[in-house]
Write an enzyme that holds these catalytic residues in place. Structure first.
Site, PDB file in Angstrom:
ATOM      1  N   ASN A 145       0.859  -1.181   0.000  1.00 47.10           N
ATOM      2  CA  ASN A 145       0.000   0.000   0.000  1.00 47.10           C
ATOM      3  C   ASN A 145       0.894   1.230   0.000  1.00 47.10           C
ATOM      4  O   ASN A 145       1.443   1.610   1.029  1.00 47.10           O
ATOM      5  CB  ASN A 145      -0.914   0.000   1.224  1.00 47.10           C
ATOM      6  CG  ASN A 145      -1.796   1.230   1.300  1.00 47.10           C
ATOM      7  OD1 ASN A 145      -1.926   1.967   0.330  1.00 47.10           O
ATOM      8  ND2 ASN A 145      -2.393   1.463   2.452  1.00 47.10           N
ATOM      9  N   LYS A 183       0.045   4.208  -0.353  1.00 45.84           N
ATOM     10  CA  LYS A 183      -0.664   5.362   0.207  1.00 45.84           C
ATOM     11  C   LYS A 183      -0.468   6.572  -0.730  1.00 45.84           C
ATOM     12  O   LYS A 183      -0.400   6.406  -1.942  1.00 45.84           O
ATOM     13  CB  LYS A 183      -0.214   5.623   1.636  1.00 45.84           C
ATOM     14  CG  LYS A 183      -0.376   4.374   2.517  1.00 45.84           C
ATOM     15  CD  LYS A 183      -0.133   4.631   3.972  1.00 45.84           C
ATOM     16  CE  LYS A 183      -0.315   3.342   4.768  1.00 45.84           C
ATOM     17  NZ  LYS A 183      -0.156   3.572   6.219  1.00 45.84           N
ATOM     18  N   HIS A 207      -9.555   0.893   5.127  1.00 41.89           N
ATOM     19  CA  HIS A 207      -8.284   1.128   5.816  1.00 41.89           C
ATOM     20  C   HIS A 207      -8.517   2.084   6.983  1.00 41.89           C
ATOM     21  O   HIS A 207      -9.354   2.986   6.909  1.00 41.89           O
ATOM     22  CB  HIS A 207      -7.258   1.712   4.846  1.00 41.89           C
ATOM     23  CG  HIS A 207      -5.868   1.708   5.380  1.00 41.89           C
ATOM     24  ND1 HIS A 207      -5.419   2.660   6.271  1.00 41.89           N
ATOM     25  CD2 HIS A 207      -4.820   0.868   5.181  1.00 41.89           C
ATOM     26  CE1 HIS A 207      -4.155   2.411   6.579  1.00 41.89           C
ATOM     27  NE2 HIS A 207      -3.772   1.332   5.935  1.00 41.89           N
ATOM     28  N   GLU A 236      -7.005   4.568   7.995  1.00 41.11           N
ATOM     29  CA  GLU A 236      -6.858   5.987   7.664  1.00 41.11           C
ATOM     30  C   GLU A 236      -8.121   6.530   7.010  1.00 41.11           C
ATOM     31  O   GLU A 236      -8.472   7.701   7.188  1.00 41.11           O
ATOM     32  CB  GLU A 236      -5.640   6.171   6.759  1.00 41.11           C
ATOM     33  CG  GLU A 236      -4.337   5.938   7.512  1.00 41.11           C
ATOM     34  CD  GLU A 236      -3.157   5.596   6.628  1.00 41.11           C
ATOM     35  OE1 GLU A 236      -2.086   5.305   7.193  1.00 41.11           O
ATOM     36  OE2 GLU A 236      -3.294   5.611   5.395  1.00 41.11           O
ATOM     37  N   GLU A 242      -5.207  -4.902  10.981  1.00 43.05           N
ATOM     38  CA  GLU A 242      -4.250  -3.825  11.158  1.00 43.05           C
ATOM     39  C   GLU A 242      -4.543  -3.086  12.458  1.00 43.05           C
ATOM     40  O   GLU A 242      -5.395  -2.185  12.480  1.00 43.05           O
ATOM     41  CB  GLU A 242      -4.334  -2.837   9.998  1.00 43.05           C
ATOM     42  CG  GLU A 242      -3.862  -3.387   8.666  1.00 43.05           C
ATOM     43  CD  GLU A 242      -3.580  -2.256   7.679  1.00 43.05           C
ATOM     44  OE1 GLU A 242      -2.455  -2.190   7.192  1.00 43.05           O
ATOM     45  OE2 GLU A 242      -4.476  -1.439   7.439  1.00 43.05           O
ATOM     46  N   GLY A 295       2.360   2.722  10.853  1.00 42.94           N
ATOM     47  CA  GLY A 295       3.251   3.860  10.661  1.00 42.94           C
ATOM     48  C   GLY A 295       3.923   4.355  11.922  1.00 42.94           C
ATOM     49  O   GLY A 295       4.537   5.424  11.920  1.00 42.94           O
ATOM     50  N   SER A 313       3.459  -1.781  10.487  1.00 36.77           N
ATOM     51  CA  SER A 313       4.920  -1.688  10.593  1.00 36.77           C
ATOM     52  C   SER A 313       5.610  -3.022  10.317  1.00 36.77           C
ATOM     53  O   SER A 313       6.554  -3.403  11.015  1.00 36.77           O
ATOM     54  CB  SER A 313       5.320  -1.152  11.973  1.00 36.77           C
ATOM     55  OG  SER A 313       4.811   0.154  12.169  1.00 36.77           O
TER      56      SER A 313
END
Length: 244
Positions: free
Chosen positions: A9, A11, A93, A95, A165, A171, A206
């Site tokens: 991904n 992003k 996701h 985010e 996740e 991140g 991560s």
């Protein structure tokens, strides 16, 4: 037997030059897992062309609209993703859930739209640090999955990928221990019921070449959804090689 899968991904990162350099450097020799690369929308066709010429990986979108077409400025439909060469699409996701207020109900509609068009959704689920500290990890994961289960039949899970996740690990450099991740993956598989053994469940948060092998050694971790580390072709290839 579930085949391992590793998805990149990117992003909102990269450029045409970056993508061209990435695939020049990407060496998937010896990789036995499935591989998916999810670039930003403008580079989907470029990445799809690389996939067609070089082989060894599929292409995915990072999001999609729940609507098939219409007056939805800035949105991307499932059919547009397919037309650009995508086979997969990331749905829900963290985010998207946190920055753009996507609810589990909206995520479920996107999941349904993806499958209806012939895409394979990669459904992202996971808890925040606060929810984890409250001991609500399994509750949150079950609720996010239930929203999707309410709009599909059980067999539809076979045509999907689930990515656990933990939001606190995305991140941040922090990663759930292999044992912590395995515990949640085992729970997710149980939630899938009779089709659970046929569904790929990925870990995201991560993931690096340094911790990939230990994660992939767990019985219910079938691969990874890789963020930051997927921007380095050699690092990403090393993660892919760890998935056997």
């Amino acid at each position: 037997m579930r085949k391992p899968l590793v998805a990149a991904n990117w992003k909102m990162n990269g450029s045409r030059e970056f993508a061209e350099r990435f695939f020049t450097d990407l060496n998937l020799e010896g990789v036995t897992s499935g591989v998916v690369v999810c670039p930003p929308f403008p580079y989907l066709s470029l990445v799809a062309q690389e996939a067609e010429e070089k082989g060894g990986f599929a292409v995915g979108g990072q999001d999609l609209s729940q609507e098939p077409s219409g007056a939805f400025t800035g949105e991307i439909s499932a059919s547009m993703l397919l037309d650009s060469g995508a086979r997969y699409v990331i749905v829900g996701h963290s985010e998207r859930r946190s920055f753009y207020s996507e609810t589990s109900e909206l995520v479920a509609k996107k999941f349904f739209a993806a499958q209806a068009a012939g895409l394979i959704p990669i459904l992202c689920i996971g808890e925040t640090l606060e929810e984890r500290e409250q001991g609500r990890t399994l509750e949150v994961v079950a609720t996010q999955m239930q929203a999707v289960s309410e709009v599909i039949d059980t067999d539809a899970w076979k045509r999907a990928v689930v990515a656990y996740e933990p939001v606190w690990a995305i991140g941040t450099g922090k990663t759930a221990t292999p044992e912590e991740a395995q515990s949640v993956h085992e729970f997710i598989r149980a939630q899938l019921g009779q089709v659970g053994d046929e569904v790929q469940i990925l870990y995201g948060g991560s993931v690096k070449s340094a911790n990939a092998s230990a994660l992939f050694a767990q019985a219910d971790i079938d691969g990874a959804l890789v963020g930051g580390a997927s921007l380095d072709a050699k690092e990403f290839a090393a993660i892919c090689r760890a998935a056997v």
